[in-house]
Scaffold this active site. Sequence first.
Site, PDB file in Angstrom:
ATOM      1  N   VAL A 273       0.872  -1.172   0.000  1.00 48.17           N
ATOM      2  CA  VAL A 273       0.000   0.000   0.000  1.00 48.17           C
ATOM      3  C   VAL A 273       0.908   1.220   0.000  1.00 48.17           C
ATOM      4  O   VAL A 273       2.068   1.156   0.403  1.00 48.17           O
ATOM      5  CB  VAL A 273      -0.972   0.028   1.209  1.00 48.17           C
ATOM      6  CG1 VAL A 273      -2.031  -1.058   1.079  1.00 48.17           C
ATOM      7  CG2 VAL A 273      -0.239  -0.091   2.514  1.00 48.17           C
ATOM      8  N   SER A 274       0.358   2.350  -0.471  1.00 50.27           N
ATOM      9  CA  SER A 274       1.180   3.542  -0.670  1.00 50.27           C
ATOM     10  C   SER A 274       1.429   4.356   0.586  1.00 50.27           C
ATOM     11  O   SER A 274       2.428   5.058   0.681  1.00 50.27           O
ATOM     12  CB  SER A 274       0.539   4.433  -1.732  1.00 50.27           C
ATOM     13  OG  SER A 274       0.400   3.715  -2.932  1.00 50.27           O
ATOM     14  N   THR A 275       0.517   4.299   1.523  1.00 49.14           N
ATOM     15  CA  THR A 275       0.675   5.123   2.721  1.00 49.14           C
ATOM     16  C   THR A 275       0.470   4.297   3.981  1.00 49.14           C
ATOM     17  O   THR A 275      -0.158   3.236   3.950  1.00 49.14           O
ATOM     18  CB  THR A 275      -0.347   6.289   2.742  1.00 49.14           C
ATOM     19  OG1 THR A 275      -1.671   5.744   2.834  1.00 49.14           O
ATOM     20  CG2 THR A 275      -0.233   7.156   1.498  1.00 49.14           C
TER      21      THR A 275
ATOM     22  N   GLN B  84      -3.146   3.335   4.901  1.00 48.11           N
ATOM     23  CA  GLN B  84      -3.858   2.300   4.160  1.00 48.11           C
ATOM     24  C   GLN B  84      -3.638   0.932   4.797  1.00 48.11           C
ATOM     25  O   GLN B  84      -2.685   0.704   5.520  1.00 48.11           O
ATOM     26  CB  GLN B  84      -3.398   2.287   2.695  1.00 48.11           C
ATOM     27  CG  GLN B  84      -3.846   3.518   1.932  1.00 48.11           C
ATOM     28  CD  GLN B  84      -3.308   3.523   0.515  1.00 48.11           C
ATOM     29  OE1 GLN B  84      -2.128   3.311   0.301  1.00 48.11           O
ATOM     30  NE2 GLN B  84      -4.184   3.777  -0.443  1.00 48.11           N
TER      31      GLN B  84
END
Length: 186
Positions: free
Chosen positions: A9-11, A14
């Site tokens: 996941v990007s962050t 998330q």
Amino acid sequence: MAMVGYARVSTVEQNLTAQLEQLQAAGCEKVYQEKASGAKDDRPELSAMLDYVRENDTVICCKLDRIARSTKHLLEVVETLEKKKVSFKVLNINLDTGTPTGKLMLSMLAAIGQFEREMMLERQREGIRIAKEAGAYKGRKATARAKSAEVMQLIGEGLTREEVAKRLGIGIASVYRIVKDNKAAN
């Protein structure tokens, strides 16, 4: 023959739960997971996974954008896997490089990626041509050569080439080139 998953996941906010459940349902015995932006080159879990897999293993991810930043990056990852004789599966589009259809799909993605790259370069060249015609594009200024006098002064003061480069904010190769050009001129 291991089934190895990769989830990202990007962050930090998330959640990886949905991906982890899909990978477990797909039969992954080991899953590498990280919370990192796709734009970053620093993805230690992806690197670790690529190092870990062995011949006849299968790498599985849920979506293409979870494993690769771009088409080019995807093809680099797949090339690394192919060299190790490792298959690659993407669950949401049913891509499996272990099948002829999967290989065809990957070839089509590669062709599309190459086409996108060529179109971008063509647009860039056209933009530069138009800017040059309008007198708005001059190219990059030669910053290091503009500092030739300063380079030679600092060298004359006994500084090393490395110190000169650091102090003036130019590349070490530029310092060597300027010194060489000045010696040839004298």
